[in-house]
Design a protein around this motif. Sequence first.
Motif, PDB file in Angstrom:
ATOM      1  N   GLU A  90       0.874  -1.178   0.000  1.00 32.64           N
ATOM      2  CA  GLU A  90       0.000   0.000   0.000  1.00 32.64           C
ATOM      3  C   GLU A  90       0.907   1.221   0.000  1.00 32.64           C
ATOM      4  N   ALA A 131       0.475   3.883   1.705  1.00 37.17           N
ATOM      5  CA  ALA A 131       0.421   4.527   3.016  1.00 37.17           C
ATOM      6  C   ALA A 131       1.793   4.565   3.707  1.00 37.17           C
ATOM      7  N   GLN A 191      -2.690   3.140  -6.231  1.00 36.51           N
ATOM      8  CA  GLN A 191      -3.542   3.680  -5.172  1.00 36.51           C
ATOM      9  C   GLN A 191      -3.388   5.189  -5.122  1.00 36.51           C
ATOM     10  N   GLU A 193      -3.883   7.748  -2.128  1.00 38.48           N
ATOM     11  CA  GLU A 193      -4.197   7.689  -0.695  1.00 38.48           C
ATOM     12  C   GLU A 193      -3.882   8.997   0.014  1.00 38.48           C
ATOM     13  N   GLU A 251      -3.237  10.322   4.081  1.00 38.83           N
ATOM     14  CA  GLU A 251      -3.167  10.080   5.528  1.00 38.83           C
ATOM     15  C   GLU A 251      -3.460  11.430   6.156  1.00 38.83           C
ATOM     16  N   GLU A 264      -7.660   7.661   7.103  1.00 40.69           N
ATOM     17  CA  GLU A 264      -7.128   7.350   5.780  1.00 40.69           C
ATOM     18  C   GLU A 264      -8.214   7.115   4.737  1.00 40.69           C
ATOM     19  N   THR A 286      -8.762   6.007   1.084  1.00 39.41           N
ATOM     20  CA  THR A 286      -7.928   5.320   0.091  1.00 39.41           C
ATOM     21  C   THR A 286      -8.743   4.981  -1.149  1.00 39.41           C
TER      22      THR A 286
END
Length: 447
Positions: free
Chosen positions: A154, A156, A203, A205, A207, A313, A315
């Motif tokens: 991922e 992240a 992805q 994403e 945060e 998060e 996503t």
Amino acid sequence: MAEVKKENDLMEKIVSLCKRRGFVFQGSEIYGGLAGTWDYGPYGTELAHNIKNIWWKTFTTDREDMYPVDAAIIMNPKAWEASGHVAGFSDPLVECTKCHHRFRADQLPVENREKKTCPDCGGKFGEEKQFNMMFKTHVGATEDESSVAYLRPETAGGMFVNFKNIIDTMHPKLPFGMAQIGKAFRNEIAPRDFIFRSREFKQMEIEYFVDPRNEAEVNEIFEAWYESQMSFLKGIGLSENKLHKIEVPDGDRAHYSKRSIDTEYDFPFGQKELLGLAYRTDFDLKNHSAFSGADLSYYDEETKERITPHCIEPTFGLERLVLAVLSDAYSEEEKDGEVRTYLKFSPKLAPVKIAVFPLLKNKPELVEKAREIYKQLKKEFGAVSFDDNGNIGKRYRRQDEIGTPWCVTVDFETIEQGTGVTVRDRDTGEQKRMSVEDLVSFVKSNL
Ligand code: ATP
């Protein structure tokens, strides 16, 4: 049953259109492919770019509280120990003792799951095992345990490991977010449903770090992120009635999440996860701090306190968005005994905005004028194409199938009477004559 067949047909039609018209090809196709990998062709690349660009503008450049990063795909493997992926990023795997086919246990049809029998040959399954989905590789010239590294599962992780860099260089105030678009890799047991479940995908994403001392505000921010996700999805043209909010129950959430909302979409093969929203608490910052020894806290200037922020998060999987957009846009219409197929993309997403045709290919004056108009429009909009192959009907069909919203034809009237060009609308098939200047403002107002 008839309905299911229709849905299967739809998926087949989308896959076939994607290949025929240059949206998506099988990865390494000339070698027989590689399961779970796909390549975008010219129109798929543009479509995915347009989705990414809208996402980027919506969630980073239009906001004041976002700090984008573009981190390395291969990270220090300790980062994946800290995040819990080395120990726990696994899916349940079963293998048939007779044909040795392997399946993801939780995705088997209910009957096979209950009876522990193989859907392919009816054989018995062996013991269920946990299969870690991270792709392993080695860094440097030695291939032993000390050089093991992983392709990130991922994006992240690349943000959490840069939290301190952002704090030290940008001095953000809570709440603030980090954002990233990039590749993620998962060695899925059973990649399937075209690009929906791939082994290599992108992805997008965020945060978003919040102050845990204000629980009411944390909840408000969580809800606001859900609303932002929905408005993004509607903004790229997905039908609201095909989107479903799923509050993920205890026990089904990822190991790091205190609360999760998945947004599911009615794909042609059923209602499945499109994107997610998770309240990761301080799980990541605390663990990365413990494993790395780095101080990943935040200093509150006002209260003179040091805290570990919590993280929310949102996503998004780019390939799932591309597939949802394609399924939503796919349309067929029967006219005079012939089926017309067109992709009803929002003009913002269409890979080609305008196609310009000379009415006849063998009349140099028409071709010259059409190329002049084409160049003018291309300068203005970029994604404009020129087509003089085959008759007008064939050109319309080609453009319909790639979802071009407007086709512009240059005819003798354009040259002789200066009355502009004909502009044909993809969805209604209606044609209007207008000047090139009016066309430019009309298209601009629709993008
Ligand atoms: P699933 O349950 O479908 O395996 P997940 O819950 O494991 O998905 P997350 O870990 O939440 O997925 O990943 C975030 C997003 O990344 C998903 O919502 C999805 O859009 C995308 N994604 C995850 N796995 C894949 C995959 N194998 N292929 C394409 N996109 C994926």
